[in-house]
Design an enzyme around this catalytic site. Structure first.
Site, PDB file in Angstrom:
ATOM      1  N   TYR A 290       0.923  -1.149   0.088  1.00 56.90           N
ATOM      2  CA  TYR A 290      -0.056   0.147  -0.008  1.00 56.90           C
ATOM      3  C   TYR A 290       0.713   1.323  -0.068  1.00 56.90           C
ATOM      4  O   TYR A 290       0.526   2.198  -0.802  1.00 56.90           O
ATOM      5  CB  TYR A 290      -0.808  -0.105   1.254  1.00 56.90           C
ATOM      6  CG  TYR A 290      -1.804   1.077   1.200  1.00 56.90           C
ATOM      7  CD1 TYR A 290      -3.230   1.189   0.576  1.00 56.90           C
ATOM      8  CD2 TYR A 290      -1.456   2.212   2.297  1.00 56.90           C
ATOM      9  CE1 TYR A 290      -3.972   2.166   0.563  1.00 56.90           C
ATOM     10  CE2 TYR A 290      -2.649   3.330   2.207  1.00 56.90           C
ATOM     11  CZ  TYR A 290      -3.583   3.311   1.515  1.00 56.90           C
ATOM     12  OH  TYR A 290      -4.359   4.201   1.662  1.00 56.90           O
ATOM     13  N   LYS A 294       1.129   3.877  -3.104  1.00 56.53           N
ATOM     14  CA  LYS A 294       0.787   5.523  -2.876  1.00 56.53           C
ATOM     15  C   LYS A 294       1.773   6.264  -3.280  1.00 56.53           C
ATOM     16  O   LYS A 294       1.637   7.530  -3.643  1.00 56.53           O
ATOM     17  CB  LYS A 294       0.134   5.596  -1.555  1.00 56.53           C
ATOM     18  CG  LYS A 294      -1.259   4.842  -1.007  1.00 56.53           C
ATOM     19  CD  LYS A 294      -2.516   5.449  -2.148  1.00 56.53           C
ATOM     20  CE  LYS A 294      -3.521   4.746  -2.000  1.00 56.53           C
ATOM     21  NZ  LYS A 294      -4.712   5.266  -2.762  1.00 56.53           N
TER      22      LYS A 294
HETATM   23  N1  LIG Z   1      -9.498   5.608   4.918  1.00 58.19           N
HETATM   24  C1  LIG Z   1      -8.435   6.106   4.950  1.00 58.19           C
HETATM   25  O1  LIG Z   1      -7.886   6.101   6.241  1.00 58.19           O
HETATM   26  C2  LIG Z   1      -7.624   6.496   4.039  1.00 58.19           C
HETATM   27  C3  LIG Z   1      -6.390   7.175   4.239  1.00 58.19           C
HETATM   28  C4  LIG Z   1      -5.648   7.634   3.189  1.00 58.19           C
HETATM   29  C5  LIG Z   1      -6.033   7.273   1.690  1.00 58.19           C
HETATM   30  N2  LIG Z   1      -7.112   6.655   1.571  1.00 58.19           N
HETATM   31  C6  LIG Z   1      -7.540   6.198   0.174  1.00 58.19           C
HETATM   32  O2  LIG Z   1      -8.743   6.884   0.084  1.00 58.19           O
HETATM   33  C7  LIG Z   1      -9.232   6.102  -1.199  1.00 58.19           C
HETATM   34  C8  LIG Z   1     -10.740   5.911  -0.748  1.00 58.19           C
HETATM   35  O3  LIG Z   1     -10.809   5.289   0.458  1.00 58.19           O
HETATM   36  P1  LIG Z   1     -12.009   4.953   1.491  1.00 58.19           P
HETATM   37  O4  LIG Z   1     -11.287   4.891   3.022  1.00 58.19           O
HETATM   38  O5  LIG Z   1     -13.085   5.669   1.045  1.00 58.19           O
HETATM   39  O6  LIG Z   1     -12.127   3.355   1.137  1.00 58.19           O
HETATM   40  P2  LIG Z   1     -13.182   2.371   1.091  1.00 58.19           P
HETATM   41  O7  LIG Z   1     -12.725   1.196   1.120  1.00 58.19           O
HETATM   42  O8  LIG Z   1     -14.356   2.805   2.049  1.00 58.19           O
HETATM   43  O9  LIG Z   1     -14.090   2.640  -0.194  1.00 58.19           O
HETATM   44  C9  LIG Z   1     -13.406   2.363  -1.543  1.00 58.19           C
HETATM   45  C10 LIG Z   1     -14.529   2.451  -2.524  1.00 58.19           C
HETATM   46  O10 LIG Z   1     -13.800   2.129  -3.690  1.00 58.19           O
HETATM   47  C11 LIG Z   1     -14.524   0.986  -4.308  1.00 58.19           C
HETATM   48  N3  LIG Z   1     -13.409  -0.011  -5.133  1.00 58.19           N
HETATM   49  C12 LIG Z   1     -12.576  -0.530  -4.573  1.00 58.19           C
HETATM   50  N4  LIG Z   1     -11.661  -1.139  -5.548  1.00 58.19           N
HETATM   51  C13 LIG Z   1     -12.235  -0.789  -6.822  1.00 58.19           C
HETATM   52  C14 LIG Z   1     -12.092  -0.810  -8.074  1.00 58.19           C
HETATM   53  N5  LIG Z   1     -10.908  -1.656  -8.508  1.00 58.19           N
HETATM   54  N6  LIG Z   1     -12.657  -0.432  -9.009  1.00 58.19           N
HETATM   55  C15 LIG Z   1     -13.782   0.420  -8.652  1.00 58.19           C
HETATM   56  N7  LIG Z   1     -13.964   0.863  -7.474  1.00 58.19           N
HETATM   57  C16 LIG Z   1     -13.071   0.126  -6.520  1.00 58.19           C
HETATM   58  C17 LIG Z   1     -15.001  -0.010  -3.352  1.00 58.19           C
HETATM   59  O11 LIG Z   1     -16.102  -0.827  -3.692  1.00 58.19           O
HETATM   60  C18 LIG Z   1     -15.563   1.177  -2.250  1.00 58.19           C
HETATM   61  O12 LIG Z   1     -16.714   1.731  -2.592  1.00 58.19           O
HETATM   62  C19 LIG Z   1      -8.595   5.171  -1.270  1.00 58.19           C
HETATM   63  O13 LIG Z   1      -7.508   5.176  -2.379  1.00 58.19           O
HETATM   64  C20 LIG Z   1      -7.439   4.960  -0.230  1.00 58.19           C
HETATM   65  O14 LIG Z   1      -6.422   4.316  -0.410  1.00 58.19           O
HETATM   66  C21 LIG Z   1      -7.944   6.263   2.695  1.00 58.19           C
END
Ligand SMILES: NC(=O)c1ccc[n+]([C@@H]2O[C@H](COP(=O)([O-])OP(=O)(O)OC[C@H]3O[C@@H](n4cnc5c(N)ncnc54)[C@H](O)[C@@H]3O)[C@@H](O)[C@H]2O)c1
Length: 384
Positions: A290, A294
Site C-alpha cells: 500500500y 501510494k
Molecule cells: N480511509 C483512510 O484512512 C484512507 C487514508 C488515506 C488514503 N485513503 C485512500 O482513499 C481512497 C478511498 O478510501 P476509502 O477509505 O473511502 O475506502 P473504502 O474502502 O471505504 O471505499 C473504497 C470504494 O472503492 C471501491 N473500489 C475498490 N476497488 C475498486 C476498483 N478496482 N474499481 C472501482 N471501485 C473500487 C469500493 O467498492 C468502495 O466503494 C483509497 O484510495 C484509499 O487508499 C484512505
C-alpha cells in the site's frame, strides 16, 4: 422586531448583521432612507437582493400631474435607484409592482473610479468573479471512482454541491447507484457507472459513457484504492499485484483515459487520492505494498502534472491521514485506532467531510496555478 424601521435597521447594523434578502414595504416616503442605510451599512450580503413592494403603486407613479404623495415618493425612489451606479434593478409589473435590486459587480461600476482604489483583479475579481464564484463548478462534468462509499462518496457530494454533474463510479453497482440517487435527491445531475478501475476496458467504457452522456470530462477524481496488511517478508506477490493493479496501474489508466479527453478539450482537472502513507510509514500496521503504491501515485501525479499543464490539464493529489471509513474498520486495523490517536496532533481521526473543501478547490479554476501537488490533510500526523 417591531418599532420604527430605522431604529431596527440601526440595531441590526451595529450588531454586524447581513441579509440575503431585504424586503421593503409600507412607509413609502422613507424608502430612499431605508435603501441608502441598507446599502451604506452593508446590511445586504454580497449577492443579496432588495425587494421593494408597491414600486409602481398600481401604475399611479406614471400619472403625469399626480399630487398623490405616495405616488410621488415612489417615483422619486425609482429614479434614485435607476441613477444609483452601485446597483441594478428589475421592475416586475405585477399588481402594484415589485422591484428587485442587487449590487452590480465591481467590473461594471465606474463610481469606484473616483475613490482611492487599486483597480486590479484583486479588487474586481478575476474576470469579475469573486473568490467564492471562482470555486463554483457550475456546468462542469466530474467523475469519482470508488464513489460508492467513504471518501469517494464525500467527494461526489462535494463536487455536486459545488455545481458539477457527477458520475459515481464503483465496482459495487448497488453502492454506486445509491450514491447517485442521493445526489439526485439533492438536485444534482448524477449517473452511476459500474466499473473495476483495474480493468482497462472498464476504464475506457467509464470515460466513453460520461462523454457520450455529457459531452466532456472536466474533473476526474481517481480515488478508488485498496489496502492490505502483511509483514514485508511475508507479502505475497499476489497481494503486491492486486494492490498495485488498483492503486497505481488503475489510477494511471484512469488518468490516461480521462487525460486524453481533457488534452483534446484543452482543459481538465485530475485529482488523485494518494495517502499520508506516501510520506511517512504509518505504523504499527504493516502495509508495504500500500505505502509503495501510494508513493507511486504521488510521482504519477507530479509527472503528469508537469507534462500536461501547458495543455490546460492540471494533475494534483490529496493525501488524507487516517480517515474514519470502512477501509480502516477491518479486524486487523480496528484495534489500532487508540494507538494512532496518540500520533495525531489534532487528537482525532479525519472525517470524510474534512477532505471535501480540498477536492472542490482542486477541481475549481481557483487552483489553476497548482499542479503536481500533493495536498496532505492529516491533522498534523506527518509532522510528529
Ligand atoms: N480511509 C483512510 O484512512 C484512507 C487514508 C488515506 C488514503 N485513503 C485512500 O482513499 C481512497 C478511498 O478510501 P476509502 O477509505 O473511502 O475506502 P473504502 O474502502 O471505504 O471505499 C473504497 C470504494 O472503492 C471501491 N473500489 C475498490 N476497488 C475498486 C476498483 N478496482 N474499481 C472501482 N471501485 C473500487 C469500493 O467498492 C468502495 O466503494 C483509497 O484510495 C484509499 O487508499 C484512505
Amino acid at each position: 422586531k417591531t418599532g420604527p424601521a430605522m431604529d431596527t435597521l440601526k440595531e441590526l447594523a451595529s450588531a454586524g448583521e447581513q441579509f440575503d434578502i431585504v424586503f421593503i414595504d409600507a412607509d413609502k416616503p422613507n424608502y430612499i432612507n431605508y435603501y441608502n442605510f441598507i446599502i451604506d451599512n452593508n446590511l445586504l450580503r454580497l449577492r443579496g437582493v432588495i425587494c421593494v413592494d408597491n414600486c409602481l403603486f398600481k401604475a399611479k407613479v406614471y400619472l403625469k400631474d399626480t399630487t398623490y404623495s405616495n405616488g410621488l415618493a415612489l417615483r422619486e425612489f425609482n429614479e434614485f435607484i435607476s441613477n444609483d451606479p452601485r446597483v441594478e434593478q428589475v421592475i416586475v409589473p405585477l399588481r402594484d409592482g415589485i422591484s428587485l435590486i442587487r449590487r452590480v459587480s465591481v467590473t461594471s461600476q465606474n463610481s469606484f473610479s473616483q475613490c482611492n482604489t487599486t483597480d486590479d483583479e484583486v479588487f474586481r475579481g478575476v474576470k469579475g468573479r469573486s473568490i467564492l464564484d471562482r470555486m463554483h463548478l457550475d456546468g462542469k462534468v466530474a467523475y469519482v471512482t470508488g464513489g460508492g462509499q467513504g471518501i469517494g462518496r464525500a467527494f461526489a457530494h462535494a463536487l455536486g454541491e459545488a455545481g458539477a454533474k457527477v458520475a459515481v463510479v464503483d465496482m459495487d453497482q448497488g453502492k454506486a447507484e445509491t450514491v447517485a440517487k442521493e445526489l439526485h435527491l439533492k438536485g444534482i445531475h448524477a449517473i452511476s457507472i459500474t466499473a473495476d478501475i483495474s480493468r482497462s476496458d472498464d476504464v475506457q467504457r467509464m470515460v466513453d459513457t460520461i462523454v457520450s452522456k455529457w459531452g466532456a470530462i472536466h474533473i476526474a477524481c481517481n480515488n478508488a484504492g485498496i489496502n492490505m496488511n502483511s509483514a514485508s517478508e511475508e507479502t505475497s506477490l499476489e497481494e503486491w499485484d492486486r494492490t498495485f493493479n488498483v492503486n497505481l496501474r488503475g489510477t494511471f489508466m484512469c488518468c490516461q483515459a480521462a487525460g486524453r479527453v481533457m488534452l483534446q478539450q484543452g482543459y481538465g482537472k485530475i485529482i488523485n487520492t494518494a495517502s499520508m502513507a506516501s510520506l511517512i510509514v504509518p505504523h504499527p500496521q504493516k502495509q508495504l505494498s500500500y505505502n509503495t503504491s501510494k508513493a507511486g501515485v504521488v510521482k504519477l501525479t507530479q509527472t503528469l502534472g508537469t507534462e500536461w499543464i501547458d495543455r490546460g490539464v492540471r494533475v494534483n493529489c490529496i493525501s488524507p491521514g487516517i480517515v474514519d471509513t470502512p477501509l480502516i474498520h477491518s479486524e486487523d486495523l480496528r484495534p489500532l485506532v487508540q494507538r494512532w490517536l496518540s500520533d495525531i496532533p489534532a487528537g482525532r481521526l479525519a472525517q470524510v467531510t474534512d477532505l471535501q473543501a480540498a477536492v472542490v478547490y482542486l477541481a475549481s479554476e481557483a487552483s489553476d496555478y497548482m499542479t503536481g501537488h500533493n495536498l496532505v490533510i492529516e491533522g498534523g500526523q506527518s509532522l510528529w
